[in-house]
Design a protein around this motif. Structure first.
Motif, PDB file in Angstrom:
ATOM      1  N   MET A  97      -0.487  12.838 -15.090  1.00 14.51           N
ATOM      2  CA  MET A  97       0.855  12.519 -14.377  1.00 14.51           C
ATOM      3  C   MET A  97       0.544  11.726 -13.229  1.00 14.51           C
ATOM      4  SD  MET A  97       3.009  15.847 -15.332  1.00 14.51           S
ATOM      5  CE  MET A  97       1.717  16.848 -14.213  1.00 14.51           C
ATOM      6  N   CYS A  98       1.076  10.512 -13.168  1.00 16.59           N
ATOM      7  CA  CYS A  98       1.013   9.865 -11.812  1.00 16.59           C
ATOM      8  C   CYS A  98       0.034   8.887 -11.908  1.00 16.59           C
ATOM      9  CB  CYS A  98       0.979  10.767 -10.634  1.00 16.59           C
ATOM     10  SG  CYS A  98       2.233  11.955 -10.488  1.00 16.59           S
ATOM     11  N   THR A  99       0.275   7.741 -11.018  1.00 14.31           N
ATOM     12  CA  THR A  99      -0.660   6.607 -10.989  1.00 14.31           C
ATOM     13  C   THR A  99      -0.784   6.293  -9.497  1.00 14.31           C
ATOM     14  OG1 THR A  99      -0.629   5.862 -13.216  1.00 14.31           O
ATOM     15  CG2 THR A  99      -1.550   4.288 -11.613  1.00 14.31           C
ATOM     16  N   ARG A 100      -1.940   5.920  -8.730  1.00  9.75           N
ATOM     17  CA  ARG A 100      -1.784   5.478  -7.597  1.00  9.75           C
ATOM     18  C   ARG A 100      -2.798   4.232  -7.369  1.00  9.75           C
ATOM     19  NH1 ARG A 100      -6.632   5.017  -4.157  1.00  9.75           N
ATOM     20  NH2 ARG A 100      -6.358   5.225  -1.979  1.00  9.75           N
ATOM     21  N   VAL A 101      -2.405   3.334  -6.765  1.00  9.76           N
ATOM     22  CA  VAL A 101      -3.266   1.898  -6.795  1.00  9.76           C
ATOM     23  C   VAL A 101      -3.036   1.339  -5.069  1.00  9.76           C
ATOM     24  CG1 VAL A 101      -3.507  -0.512  -7.711  1.00  9.76           C
ATOM     25  CG2 VAL A 101      -2.644   1.487  -9.096  1.00  9.76           C
ATOM     26  N   ILE A 102      -4.393   0.971  -4.786  1.00  9.59           N
ATOM     27  CA  ILE A 102      -4.076   0.356  -3.370  1.00  9.59           C
ATOM     28  C   ILE A 102      -4.944  -1.124  -3.649  1.00  9.59           C
ATOM     29  CG2 ILE A 102      -6.377   1.300  -2.811  1.00  9.59           C
ATOM     30  CD1 ILE A 102      -5.271   1.086   0.330  1.00  9.59           C
ATOM     31  N   ARG A 103      -4.316  -1.989  -2.792  1.00 11.86           N
ATOM     32  CA  ARG A 103      -4.890  -3.448  -2.969  1.00 11.86           C
ATOM     33  C   ARG A 103      -5.017  -3.936  -1.657  1.00 11.86           C
ATOM     34  NH1 ARG A 103      -3.097  -9.169  -3.714  1.00 11.86           N
ATOM     35  NH2 ARG A 103      -4.804 -10.275  -4.915  1.00 11.86           N
ATOM     36  N   SER A 104      -6.241  -4.351  -1.253  1.00 13.68           N
ATOM     37  CA  SER A 104      -6.503  -4.967   0.073  1.00 13.68           C
ATOM     38  C   SER A 104      -7.373  -6.020  -0.154  1.00 13.68           C
ATOM     39  CB  SER A 104      -7.225  -3.805   0.997  1.00 13.68           C
ATOM     40  OG  SER A 104      -7.630  -4.522   2.098  1.00 13.68           O
ATOM     41  N   SER A 105      -6.861  -7.571   0.093  1.00 18.37           N
ATOM     42  CA  SER A 105      -7.624  -8.438   0.207  1.00 18.37           C
ATOM     43  C   SER A 105      -7.700  -9.449   1.500  1.00 18.37           C
ATOM     44  CB  SER A 105      -7.016  -9.641  -0.820  1.00 18.37           C
ATOM     45  OG  SER A 105      -6.925  -8.910  -2.226  1.00 18.37           O
ATOM     46  N   PRO A 106      -8.688  -9.956   1.819  1.00 21.47           N
ATOM     47  CA  PRO A 106      -8.835 -10.693   3.118  1.00 21.47           C
ATOM     48  C   PRO A 106      -7.484 -11.839   3.316  1.00 21.47           C
ATOM     49  CG  PRO A 106     -10.972 -10.799   2.057  1.00 21.47           C
ATOM     50  CD  PRO A 106      -9.688 -10.272   1.018  1.00 21.47           C
ATOM     51  N   GLY A 107      -6.877 -11.412   4.305  1.00 18.18           N
ATOM     52  CA  GLY A 107      -5.892 -12.309   4.809  1.00 18.18           C
ATOM     53  C   GLY A 107      -4.654 -12.058   4.351  1.00 18.18           C
ATOM     54  N   GLU A 108      -4.546 -10.569   3.539  1.00 19.00           N
ATOM     55  CA  GLU A 108      -3.178 -10.334   2.820  1.00 19.00           C
ATOM     56  C   GLU A 108      -2.881  -8.980   3.448  1.00 19.00           C
ATOM     57  OE1 GLU A 108      -2.313 -11.403  -1.289  1.00 19.00           O
ATOM     58  OE2 GLU A 108      -4.263 -12.010  -1.370  1.00 19.00           O
ATOM     59  N   ALA A 109      -1.750  -8.463   3.143  1.00 14.06           N
ATOM     60  CA  ALA A 109      -1.177  -7.090   3.673  1.00 14.06           C
ATOM     61  C   ALA A 109      -1.849  -6.086   2.596  1.00 14.06           C
ATOM     62  CB  ALA A 109       0.136  -6.970   3.539  1.00 14.06           C
ATOM     63  N   VAL A 110      -2.134  -4.902   3.476  1.00 12.36           N
ATOM     64  CA  VAL A 110      -2.786  -3.687   2.415  1.00 12.36           C
ATOM     65  C   VAL A 110      -1.373  -3.261   1.958  1.00 12.36           C
ATOM     66  CG1 VAL A 110      -3.934  -1.593   2.648  1.00 12.36           C
ATOM     67  CG2 VAL A 110      -4.696  -3.555   4.094  1.00 12.36           C
ATOM     68  N   ILE A 111      -1.541  -2.934   0.503  1.00  7.81           N
ATOM     69  CA  ILE A 111      -0.417  -2.641  -0.407  1.00  7.81           C
ATOM     70  C   ILE A 111      -0.616  -1.434  -1.020  1.00  7.81           C
ATOM     71  CG2 ILE A 111       1.360  -3.335  -1.817  1.00  7.81           C
ATOM     72  CD1 ILE A 111       1.750  -4.640   0.674  1.00  7.81           C
ATOM     73  N   VAL A 112      -0.043  -0.508  -1.206  1.00  7.46           N
ATOM     74  CA  VAL A 112      -0.459   0.874  -1.993  1.00  7.46           C
ATOM     75  C   VAL A 112       0.804   1.184  -2.687  1.00  7.46           C
ATOM     76  CG1 VAL A 112      -0.054   2.629  -0.362  1.00  7.46           C
ATOM     77  CG2 VAL A 112      -1.322   3.108  -2.040  1.00  7.46           C
ATOM     78  N   GLY A 113       0.839   1.392  -3.909  1.00 12.46           N
ATOM     79  CA  GLY A 113       1.799   1.822  -5.036  1.00 12.46           C
ATOM     80  C   GLY A 113       1.468   3.052  -5.774  1.00 12.46           C
ATOM     81  N   ARG A 114       2.540   3.849  -5.918  1.00  8.51           N
ATOM     82  CA  ARG A 114       2.332   4.971  -6.934  1.00  8.51           C
ATOM     83  C   ARG A 114       3.433   5.158  -7.833  1.00  8.51           C
ATOM     84  NH1 ARG A 114       3.294  10.527  -4.763  1.00  8.51           N
ATOM     85  NH2 ARG A 114       2.409  11.127  -6.788  1.00  8.51           N
ATOM     86  N   ASN A 115       3.354   5.800  -8.915  1.00  8.54           N
ATOM     87  CA  ASN A 115       4.249   6.306  -9.961  1.00  8.54           C
ATOM     88  C   ASN A 115       4.030   7.854  -9.710  1.00  8.54           C
ATOM     89  OD1 ASN A 115       4.605   3.855 -11.002  1.00  8.54           O
ATOM     90  ND2 ASN A 115       3.266   4.008 -12.684  1.00  8.54           N
ATOM     91  N   MET A 116       5.519   8.290  -9.829  1.00  6.09           N
ATOM     92  CA  MET A 116       5.676   9.585  -9.807  1.00  6.09           C
ATOM     93  C   MET A 116       5.900  10.210 -11.180  1.00  6.09           C
ATOM     94  SD  MET A 116       5.401  12.798  -8.296  1.00  6.09           S
ATOM     95  CE  MET A 116       6.181  14.391  -8.278  1.00  6.09           C
ATOM     96  N   ASP A 117       5.091  10.744 -11.943  1.00  7.31           N
ATOM     97  CA  ASP A 117       5.475  10.966 -13.314  1.00  7.31           C
ATOM     98  C   ASP A 117       5.515  12.725 -13.151  1.00  7.31           C
ATOM     99  OD1 ASP A 117       4.721   8.436 -13.845  1.00  7.31           O
ATOM    100  OD2 ASP A 117       2.770   8.897 -14.610  1.00  7.31           O
ATOM    101  N   TYR A 118       6.635  13.338 -13.933  1.00  6.81           N
ATOM    102  CA  TYR A 118       6.867  14.554 -14.010  1.00  6.81           C
ATOM    103  C   TYR A 118       7.725  14.965 -15.275  1.00  6.81           C
ATOM    104  CZ  TYR A 118       6.179  19.253 -11.893  1.00  6.81           C
ATOM    105  OH  TYR A 118       5.925  20.574 -11.608  1.00  6.81           O
TER     106      TYR A 118
END
Length: 328
Positions: free
Chosen positions: A1-22
């Motif tokens: 249950m659940c997934t978390r992803v972070i993306r960080s690329s030079p010159g771009e914003a640091v973005i993190v997403g997550r699904n809450m599965d229950y």
């Protein structure tokens, strides 16, 4: 249950997403918890502290911190891990109840490096508590990420914490443990193997898809596009509504999703039962004021009133009271 992803690329914003599965509703509301609040560890132990940083969190049952970000740009996410083994609680050692585990990091640290070093130094114990909604005892692990793009995964196996600390640890799902997830990934195309990218809702399959698609996001042309890109990835790893499989009476589905822009300090929340997406701009939040809550539990269905920027919609209230260990 659940997934978390972070993306960080030079010159771009640091973005993190997550699904809450229950498999059931958790009565999730958003809370603003200001700096300066005094807290205890929830197990009657030796840890007492005053929150150094204010935070915005998604709480379960208004008793447990499960996702959130603090004013310094450190974010955290609680996900399920069946293999978790926290050992027998030793009252002579520092410990935190599972309900306040994430909150300790949001209260005290600005970066992943600080948080990871503290865990390595203290070997802090985590004490599991029964889910107040179902009565079952969750088994969970924790992901941390910050505005520099750093990342850490904290898992407890055989009673000891393992800290996976590296910017390359961009995805976390569920079973198996993180070392085995990294090994399983190698069998797929694009990661050294020949197997076709998988499509089921198994944690290892969601892990592979999230890694594959997050690495192939196009360069975003601004904060809105960056959030949209991350939403496209975590939606690909979401679990759809479905009836239980034979022999499995409890089936998880994605009940809500969050995306945190750790560079521009925006926290986006979307319920899978409400078509409205909402967000909070942390730079507009007074983290030196009172505790405040945004009631999402009653804002459900097509008639939901909350939409767009809800930073000024929070209502002042007493601080959230975390679930504590009940001693016999």
């Amino acid at each position: 249950m659940c997934t978390r992803v972070i993306r960080s690329s030079p010159g771009e914003a640091v973005i993190v997403g997550r699904n809450m599965d229950y498999h059931c509703d958790t009565g999730t509301n958003l809370w603003v918890l200001p700096r300066g609040l005094d807290r205890v560890d929830g197990v009657g132990g030796s840890l007492h502290w005053t929150a150094k940083y204010g935070s915005l969190i998604a709480g379960a049952y208004d008793l447990i911190s499960v996702d959130g970000v603090n004013e310094a740009g450190l974010a955290g996410h609680i996900l399920w891990l069946t293999e978790s083994d926290y050992g027998t609680y030793d009252t002579s050692k520092p410990a935190l109840s599972m309900a306040i585990w994430l909150q300790y990091f949001l209260d005290n640290f600005a970066t992943v490096a600080e948080a990871a070093a503290w865990v390595e130094k203290t070997k802090v114990q985590v004490v599991p508590l029964a889910d107040p909604g179902t009565g079952t005892v969750p088994a969970v692990h924790l992901a941390l990420d910050d505005a520099t793009g750093d990342s850490a995964i904290i898992e407890y196996v055989d009673g000891e914490p393992t800290v996976w600390h590296d910017r390359s640890y961009t995805v976390m799902t569920n079973s198996p443990t993180y070392d085995k997830q990294l090994e399983l990934l190698k069998q797929f195309e694009g990661f050294g193997g020949t197997d076709t990218l998988p499509g089921t809702t198994l944690a290892s399959d969601r892990f592979a898809r999230a890694r594959y698609y997050s690495a192939r996001l196009p360069k975003s042309d601004g904060p809105v596009a960056a959030v949209a890109g991350m939403l496209s990835v975590i939606r690909n790893a979401a679990q759809p509504f479905r009836i239980p499989d034979p022999g499995k009476p409890e089936v998880s589905q994605t009940i809500w999703q969050t995306v945190a822009d750790l560079t521009n300090k925006r926290y986006v929340y979307s319920s899978t039962t409400n078509p409205n997406t909402i967000w909070v701009d942390l730079d507009e939040v007074d983290f030196g004021g009172s505790a405040r809550k945004l009631d999402l539990a009653s804002d459900t269905g097509l008639e939901g009133d909350l939409v767009g920027n809800v930073t000024d919609k929070f209502v002042a209230c007493a601080p959230m009271q975390f679930l504590t260990l009940t001693r016999k």
